[in-house]
Enzyme design. Structure first.
Site, PDB file in Angstrom:
ATOM      1  N   HIS A  79       0.844  -1.193   0.000  1.00 32.21           N
ATOM      2  CA  HIS A  79       0.000   0.000   0.000  1.00 32.21           C
ATOM      3  C   HIS A  79       0.883   1.248   0.000  1.00 32.21           C
ATOM      4  O   HIS A  79       0.678   2.168  -0.799  1.00 32.21           O
ATOM      5  CB  HIS A  79      -0.931   0.008   1.211  1.00 32.21           C
ATOM      6  CG  HIS A  79      -1.556   1.345   1.497  1.00 32.21           C
ATOM      7  ND1 HIS A  79      -2.529   1.892   0.705  1.00 32.21           N
ATOM      8  CD2 HIS A  79      -1.318   2.257   2.488  1.00 32.21           C
ATOM      9  CE1 HIS A  79      -2.873   3.082   1.187  1.00 32.21           C
ATOM     10  NE2 HIS A  79      -2.147   3.329   2.272  1.00 32.21           N
ATOM     11  N   ASP A 108       6.891  21.391 -26.451  1.00 36.92           N
ATOM     12  CA  ASP A 108       6.773  20.071 -25.826  1.00 36.92           C
ATOM     13  C   ASP A 108       7.790  20.030 -24.708  1.00 36.92           C
ATOM     14  O   ASP A 108       8.391  21.045 -24.377  1.00 36.92           O
ATOM     15  CB  ASP A 108       7.041  18.946 -26.849  1.00 36.92           C
ATOM     16  CG  ASP A 108       6.349  17.641 -26.470  1.00 36.92           C
ATOM     17  OD1 ASP A 108       6.671  17.104 -25.403  1.00 36.92           O
ATOM     18  OD2 ASP A 108       5.483  17.174 -27.235  1.00 36.92           O
ATOM     19  N   TRP A 144       6.926   0.088   3.891  1.00 37.35           N
ATOM     20  CA  TRP A 144       7.405   0.704   2.648  1.00 37.35           C
ATOM     21  C   TRP A 144       8.810   1.268   2.787  1.00 37.35           C
ATOM     22  O   TRP A 144       9.493   1.487   1.805  1.00 37.35           O
ATOM     23  CB  TRP A 144       6.441   1.803   2.169  1.00 37.35           C
ATOM     24  CG  TRP A 144       6.651   3.138   2.810  1.00 37.35           C
ATOM     25  CD1 TRP A 144       6.197   3.530   4.027  1.00 37.35           C
ATOM     26  CD2 TRP A 144       7.373   4.238   2.277  1.00 37.35           C
ATOM     27  NE1 TRP A 144       6.598   4.809   4.284  1.00 37.35           N
ATOM     28  CE2 TRP A 144       7.322   5.285   3.226  1.00 37.35           C
ATOM     29  CE3 TRP A 144       8.061   4.467   1.085  1.00 37.35           C
ATOM     30  CZ2 TRP A 144       7.936   6.516   3.031  1.00 37.35           C
ATOM     31  CZ3 TRP A 144       8.674   5.713   0.902  1.00 37.35           C
ATOM     32  CH2 TRP A 144       8.604   6.708   1.861  1.00 37.35           C
ATOM     33  N   SER A 171      12.816   5.968 -13.595  1.00 38.80           N
ATOM     34  CA  SER A 171      11.741   6.747 -14.206  1.00 38.80           C
ATOM     35  C   SER A 171      11.716   8.159 -13.635  1.00 38.80           C
ATOM     36  O   SER A 171      11.629   9.145 -14.369  1.00 38.80           O
ATOM     37  CB  SER A 171      10.410   6.038 -13.963  1.00 38.80           C
ATOM     38  OG  SER A 171       9.351   6.930 -14.095  1.00 38.80           O
ATOM     39  N   SER A 172      11.829   8.256 -12.306  1.00 40.91           N
ATOM     40  CA  SER A 172      11.770   9.579 -11.675  1.00 40.91           C
ATOM     41  C   SER A 172      12.956  10.432 -12.081  1.00 40.91           C
ATOM     42  O   SER A 172      12.807  11.634 -12.332  1.00 40.91           O
ATOM     43  CB  SER A 172      11.774   9.449 -10.155  1.00 40.91           C
ATOM     44  OG  SER A 172      10.588   8.894  -9.719  1.00 40.91           O
ATOM     45  N   HIS A 255      13.155  11.887   3.547  1.00 45.14           N
ATOM     46  CA  HIS A 255      12.553  13.153   3.921  1.00 45.14           C
ATOM     47  C   HIS A 255      12.365  14.109   2.748  1.00 45.14           C
ATOM     48  O   HIS A 255      11.280  14.645   2.571  1.00 45.14           O
ATOM     49  CB  HIS A 255      13.203  13.835   5.120  1.00 45.14           C
ATOM     50  CG  HIS A 255      12.236  14.832   5.665  1.00 45.14           C
ATOM     51  ND1 HIS A 255      11.139  14.457   6.405  1.00 45.14           N
ATOM     52  CD2 HIS A 255      12.109  16.148   5.453  1.00 45.14           C
ATOM     53  CE1 HIS A 255      10.398  15.517   6.637  1.00 45.14           C
ATOM     54  NE2 HIS A 255      10.966  16.562   6.076  1.00 45.14           N
ATOM     55  N   GLU A 257      11.782  13.162  -0.083  1.00 45.64           N
ATOM     56  CA  GLU A 257      10.663  12.540  -0.785  1.00 45.64           C
ATOM     57  C   GLU A 257       9.323  13.106  -0.320  1.00 45.64           C
ATOM     58  O   GLU A 257       8.402  13.296  -1.113  1.00 45.64           O
ATOM     59  CB  GLU A 257      10.708  11.017  -0.564  1.00 45.64           C
ATOM     60  CG  GLU A 257       9.480  10.258  -1.013  1.00 45.64           C
ATOM     61  CD  GLU A 257       9.326  10.221  -2.521  1.00 45.64           C
ATOM     62  OE1 GLU A 257      10.335  10.455  -3.227  1.00 45.64           O
ATOM     63  OE2 GLU A 257       8.212   9.942  -2.987  1.00 45.64           O
ATOM     64  N   TYR A 259       8.739  16.084   0.545  1.00 45.89           N
ATOM     65  CA  TYR A 259       8.516  17.359  -0.130  1.00 45.89           C
ATOM     66  C   TYR A 259       8.383  17.182  -1.633  1.00 45.89           C
ATOM     67  O   TYR A 259       7.755  18.009  -2.297  1.00 45.89           O
ATOM     68  CB  TYR A 259       9.637  18.342   0.244  1.00 45.89           C
ATOM     69  CG  TYR A 259       9.576  18.609   1.722  1.00 45.89           C
ATOM     70  CD1 TYR A 259       8.529  19.347   2.249  1.00 45.89           C
ATOM     71  CD2 TYR A 259      10.491  18.047   2.589  1.00 45.89           C
ATOM     72  CE1 TYR A 259       8.414  19.539   3.600  1.00 45.89           C
ATOM     73  CE2 TYR A 259      10.382  18.235   3.946  1.00 45.89           C
ATOM     74  CZ  TYR A 259       9.337  18.982   4.451  1.00 45.89           C
ATOM     75  OH  TYR A 259       9.210  19.144   5.802  1.00 45.89           O
ATOM     76  N   SER A 270      -1.368  26.789  -5.661  1.00 46.25           N
ATOM     77  CA  SER A 270      -0.997  28.173  -5.956  1.00 46.25           C
ATOM     78  C   SER A 270      -1.527  28.647  -7.300  1.00 46.25           C
ATOM     79  O   SER A 270      -1.516  29.843  -7.577  1.00 46.25           O
ATOM     80  CB  SER A 270       0.529  28.323  -5.943  1.00 46.25           C
ATOM     81  OG  SER A 270       1.031  27.965  -4.687  1.00 46.25           O
ATOM     82  N   HIS A 304      14.855  12.961  12.011  1.00 47.13           N
ATOM     83  CA  HIS A 304      13.690  13.089  12.889  1.00 47.13           C
ATOM     84  C   HIS A 304      12.728  11.922  12.694  1.00 47.13           C
ATOM     85  O   HIS A 304      11.757  11.797  13.415  1.00 47.13           O
ATOM     86  CB  HIS A 304      12.974  14.441  12.713  1.00 47.13           C
ATOM     87  CG  HIS A 304      12.374  14.656  11.367  1.00 47.13           C
ATOM     88  ND1 HIS A 304      12.405  15.856  10.721  1.00 47.13           N
ATOM     89  CD2 HIS A 304      11.733  13.828  10.528  1.00 47.13           C
ATOM     90  CE1 HIS A 304      11.803  15.753   9.564  1.00 47.13           C
ATOM     91  NE2 HIS A 304      11.391  14.530   9.421  1.00 47.13           N
ATOM     92  N   HIS A 305      13.007  11.070  11.689  1.00 45.59           N
ATOM     93  CA  HIS A 305      12.223   9.841  11.551  1.00 45.59           C
ATOM     94  C   HIS A 305      12.789   8.730  12.434  1.00 45.59           C
ATOM     95  O   HIS A 305      12.262   7.636  12.444  1.00 45.59           O
ATOM     96  CB  HIS A 305      12.234   9.369  10.090  1.00 45.59           C
ATOM     97  CG  HIS A 305      11.588  10.341   9.156  1.00 45.59           C
ATOM     98  ND1 HIS A 305      10.265  10.251   8.783  1.00 45.59           N
ATOM     99  CD2 HIS A 305      12.076  11.438   8.519  1.00 45.59           C
ATOM    100  CE1 HIS A 305       9.978  11.245   7.948  1.00 45.59           C
ATOM    101  NE2 HIS A 305      11.059  11.979   7.772  1.00 45.59           N
ATOM    102  N   THR A 330       6.999  27.053   5.476  1.00 47.18           N
ATOM    103  CA  THR A 330       5.670  26.502   5.250  1.00 47.18           C
ATOM    104  C   THR A 330       4.614  27.494   5.708  1.00 47.18           C
ATOM    105  O   THR A 330       3.586  27.690   5.047  1.00 47.18           O
ATOM    106  CB  THR A 330       5.511  25.162   5.993  1.00 47.18           C
ATOM    107  OG1 THR A 330       6.646  24.350   5.702  1.00 47.18           O
ATOM    108  CG2 THR A 330       4.262  24.445   5.555  1.00 47.18           C
ATOM    109  N   LYS A 333       4.014  30.095   3.181  1.00 49.27           N
ATOM    110  CA  LYS A 333       3.125  29.660   2.108  1.00 49.27           C
ATOM    111  C   LYS A 333       1.665  29.708   2.542  1.00 49.27           C
ATOM    112  O   LYS A 333       0.805  30.223   1.826  1.00 49.27           O
ATOM    113  CB  LYS A 333       3.494  28.235   1.665  1.00 49.27           C
ATOM    114  CG  LYS A 333       4.896  28.150   1.122  1.00 49.27           C
ATOM    115  CD  LYS A 333       5.182  26.801   0.545  1.00 49.27           C
ATOM    116  CE  LYS A 333       4.677  26.711  -0.855  1.00 49.27           C
ATOM    117  NZ  LYS A 333       5.613  27.215  -1.844  1.00 49.27           N
ATOM    118  N   ARG A 452       1.378   1.091  15.042  1.00 50.65           N
ATOM    119  CA  ARG A 452       0.967   0.902  13.655  1.00 50.65           C
ATOM    120  C   ARG A 452       1.549  -0.394  13.105  1.00 50.65           C
ATOM    121  O   ARG A 452       2.416  -1.007  13.722  1.00 50.65           O
ATOM    122  CB  ARG A 452       1.401   2.085  12.811  1.00 50.65           C
ATOM    123  CG  ARG A 452       2.888   2.234  12.614  1.00 50.65           C
ATOM    124  CD  ARG A 452       3.126   3.435  11.735  1.00 50.65           C
ATOM    125  NE  ARG A 452       4.523   3.691  11.505  1.00 50.65           N
ATOM    126  CZ  ARG A 452       5.005   4.070  10.315  1.00 50.65           C
ATOM    127  NH1 ARG A 452       4.198   4.167   9.285  1.00 50.65           N
ATOM    128  NH2 ARG A 452       6.278   4.331  10.165  1.00 50.65           N
TER     129      ARG A 452
END
Lengths: 528, 285
Positions: A79, A108, A144, A171-172, A255, A257, A259, A270, A304-305, A330, A333, A452
């Site tokens: 998932h 293009d 994951w 791909s990315s 991390h 990722e 963002y 925006s 921090h993870h 943040t 924004k 979890r």
């Protein structure tokens, strides 16, 4: 302006364009590729969503009812992987493909063939992930994040997952190189960087993050692969390595990722909020700088993870303070979006509803992130449902809601037809209500201590879990309305004008008809 | 296109293409084949081989088409700039890939190995000396490390010289001195190939004489993964240089339009810099 359509046929060297399925397999057109990205991402959203519903069905009541714990682990893992890499990221790449060339007045993407490859690497990767369910031992069940040492011990499904991650990463990276080059090199004359629609800026910064961190993830899973099969000991203390090393490398990717997923969402919002406020975006340049600051900060907060892995106290304090710094850009924004709406002539069509939903719920997700940033608090909250609630507020109500806003916003431009406004509003309200039903209560579960990624739980958590499962099923079923609405729009929505939203003033609205022609801006428009 | 230059578009947009999807099939087969192979299914290596062959076919086809378009004058100045951005960012992604492995080396040397020597690990591994190089507390097999001042130093000289020869060739190209261009490229390819030969010899030496293997704990892991990925990149670089050599012999490139050459030389210099880091951080210190 005359810039719209250049009908000069300098495509004479192209010969005929293939039809049927070959059109999609061989296409080099950014609009075709964008469409494929969006449909692929929606398909993956359904697959990943189904897995979420398996999880929530199992958690509907305490005890083991539906699946065995091993399969439950595989569901949580797949998932996560499918939603992050298969659904949300490709959705925004789809937007980038459709929108960036039109917004900057380019014919293009910079590398159209590479663009095709970026997309067509995704189906093989998804296939590897799905196949992994059917090999001996089943799919990867390590979550994951694919932490060692669990991943070192898994069956062949883990190897398939590793290679799937490699293909997704490729791909990315290729897609991002394409986007960066397009933005830097393909802008129409007069379209300076600081005149670009903010969506293009957010993608430029996101693509930079992707090129920087996807190779690091590739390194991490490569080490996992060699630890599994070739006798290396990167993550094995007996050989002088350390399983925590994996976490450091992973979160150095992981991390940014976060963002990578959030920043394009900021970009969509925006565009949408000014259009429905009929005012230009408040504080454009501060938005650009805030986005760039978030991107830079994202590289220096990864641990921090990992507050509970036994880092030195000094490191914990550093990562705590650095993390809290992110709240500043943040906040810039969020206040800019609010200031954009201030005294605007607001209307609340579906895209605007989703954008405001994003604003509310993403900000809540940001606040719960601040709570988790506090080391002392996180030691209690780590790996509880509070974390699950937090990142679903950011990923679903943040990224996904903004993707929905974008789909409704640009659907008239893409298809030339208007979607059903009433259905769209119902979709929004159902999503809003069921999302909060599913995830708000998870904050309470987490604070109360429910861990979890566990298929069973103490009966004291029963009520909130039941509510959450009902919300999850409601949310999942509500999404069928979106498919129905999109299909209905394509087959017989009423004709859309070139500029259905009064406040929308970017090139695709002002210079191109609806639907946008297959080739737009073959000679660039001139931007004042 | 006969009058390519007069009708050169603002930006060349390629026609629909079959190469990317062929590349995807190739990579899918390679991934599947590798998974089968490393999980002891014999058919895997053949699937991998098939995938690799398809990939080679794709590269010939795709790059061949791009070379044809380039020589056909389809690419405007702006397309050239796109290629420059594209290559720069690709090399940046490679830098980050190596960064992950250098990071692992740093982490092991500066953090995880010293931690393993701390008091709270003594109960588990009382005899462990937390010094670099190490194969970790669980390893009983003695091994020797690869000295810096033998073959590695020679390899450093070889790669640095190859950086000079490729630049020499580039100067020649800019002055349209084709003989020197070809000579310089031949020298670069030869130096690169010699480097690879020495590297292979060094690996055999490590396995047979030093008892230094991929499985020699964290030292062997970082040593072989870093130098191995570097060697793989040198191999790619040599292949790319060879292609450029053949293209130069075939008369491709002009003094002011030769980005393919420059891209390969950028790549080559990148591989060179990575080697210098390896030499200092892996072999020497």
């Amino acid at each position: 302006m005359s810039a719209v359509a250049d009908t000069h046929a300098h495509h004479d060297d192209h010969g005929h364009h293939p039809a049927g399925i070959l059109r999609w397999i061989m296409t080099t057109n950014h609009k075709d590729i964008g469409t494929m990205y969006l449909w692929f991402s929606f398909a993956m959203f359904m697959v990943g969503g189904t897995m979420a519903l398996v999880i929530r069905a199992e958690l509907f009541q305490p005890g083991l009812q539906i699946v065995n714990p091993d399969f439950f682990n595989q569901m949580t893992t797949l998932h996560g992987l499918i939603m992050v890499f298969g659904a949300i990221m490709p959705a925004f790449v789809g937007f980038a493909n459709w929108q960036i060339p039109m917004m900057i007045g380019a014919p293009d993407m910079a590398f159209p063939r590479l663009n095709n490859w970026s997309f067509w690497l995704l189906p093989p990767a998804a296939t590897l992930l799905v196949v992994s369910l059917f090999v001996p031992g089943g799919a990867a069940g390590a979550g994951w994040t694919l932490y060692a040492p669990l991943t070192v011990q898994m069956g062949p499904g883990m190897d398939l997952t590793i290679f799937a991650v490699h293909l997704l990463g490729m791909s990315s990276i290729l897609g991002s190189i394409n986007i960066i080059t397009t933005v830097l090199n393909m802008r129409a004359p007069g379209m300076t960087l600081m005149k670009m629609p903010l969506f293009c800026w957010t993608w430029l910064i996101t693509a930079y993050l992707l090129v920087a961190v996807m190779p690091v993830l590739a390194g991490a899973v490569t080490m996992t692969l060699t630890d599994r099969h070739f006798g290396t000991t990167f993550f094995n203390a007996a050989g002088g390595g350390d399983p925590v090393l994996y976490q450091h490398i992973f979160w150095f990717f992981g991390h940014p990722e976060v963002y990578i997923i959030a920043i394009p969402a900021f970009g969509v919002v925006s565009q949408v909020i000014p259009a429905f406020s009929r005012k230009p975006l408040f504080g454009y340049s501060s938005m650009v700088y805030a986005t760039a600051s978030i991107a830079i900060l994202s590289f220096i907060v990864w641990a921090h993870h990992m507050y509970t892995v036994g880092m030195p106290l000094e490191a914990q304090l550093y990562f705590m303070y650095a993390t809290m710094l992110i709240a500043i850009p943040t906040g810039v924004k969020v206040f800019n979006w609010l200031a954009t709406m201030w005294k605007g002539s607001l209307t609340f069509e579906t895209p605007m509803l989703f954008a405001i939903g994003f604003l509310f719920l993403f900000t809540m997700g940001g606040f719960s992130g601040l709570v988790l940033a506090l080391t002392a608090v996180d030691v209690q909250m780590h790996d509880t449902y509070y974390v699950v609630a937090h990142f679903h507020y950011v990923m679903v109500a943040g990224a996904l809601f903004s993707a929905f806003a974008g789909v409704y916003f640009w659907l008239p431009k893409w298809t030339g037809r208007m979607y059903d406004e009433k259905l769209g509003k119902i979709h929004f309200w159902l999503s809003m209500i069921f999302f909060n039903l599913a995830f708000f209560v998870q904050h309470f579960l987490g604070i109360a201590g429910m861990p979890r990624r566990i298929p069973d739980y103490s009966p004291v958590f029963a009520e909130f879990n039941m509510i959450s499962s009902i919300g999850a099923f409601g949310f999942g079923l509500s999404q069928l309305l979106l498919v129905y609405n999109v299909v209905k729009t394509i087959h017989g929505g009423r004709k859309a004008p070139a500029r259905p939203w009064d406040g929308a003033d970017t090139l695709e609205w002002t210079h191109l008809p609806s639907p946008a022609p297959y080739h737009s801006f073959e000679t660039p428009p001139t931007v004042r | 296109m006969a009058q390519a230059h007069t009708t050169q578009p603002w930006y060349y947009l390629p026609a629909p293409t079959r190469w990317p999807v062929i590349g995807s099939c190739a990579l899918f087969l390679m991934a599947l084949g590798t998974v089968l192979w490393i999980n002891d299914a014999g058919v895997g290596r053949w699937v991998l081989l098939a995938g690799a062959l398809v990939l080679v076919y794709m590269m010939f086809g795709w790059f061949g088409q791009v070379i044809g378009e380039s020589e056909g004058g389809m690419y405007s100045k702006r397309v050239d700039v796109s290629f420059r951005w594209g290559m720069s960012w690709f090399i940046f992604s490679e830098v980050m890939f190596f960064g992950a492995f250098f990071g692992a080396l740093f982490y092991a040397r500066a953090l995880s190995v010293p931690w393993l020597g701390e008091l709270d690990q003594r109960l588990l591994w009382p005899d462990f000396q937390a010094t670099w190089p190490t194969a970790g507390p669980g390893s009983k097999e003695p091994f020797s490390t690869m000295g810096a001042w033998g073959i590695p130093a020679l390899n450093t000289a070889l790669l640095l010289s190859s950086g000079v020869t490729v630049t020499w060739a580039h100067w020649a190209l800019k002055e349209n001195n084709r003989a020197q261009l070809i000579l310089g490229l031949i020298a670069t390819v030869a130096l690169g190939a010699t480097f690879l030969g020495f590297q292979a010899y060094e690996y055999v030496h490590a396995y047979t004489d030093l008892n230094l293997r991929l499985s020699t704990g964290i030292y062997g892991s970082t040593f072989f993964m870093l130098t191995g990925f570097h060697g793989f990149h040198v191999t790619l670089g040599v292949i790319m240089l060879t292609v450029i050599l053949f293209r130069s012999i075939a008369g491709h490139f002009t003094p002011d339009r030769h980005f393919a050459f420059e891209a390969v030389s950028w790549y080559w210099h990148f591989v060179d810099v990575v080697w210098l880091l390896l030499f200092v951080l892996v072999y020497w210190l």
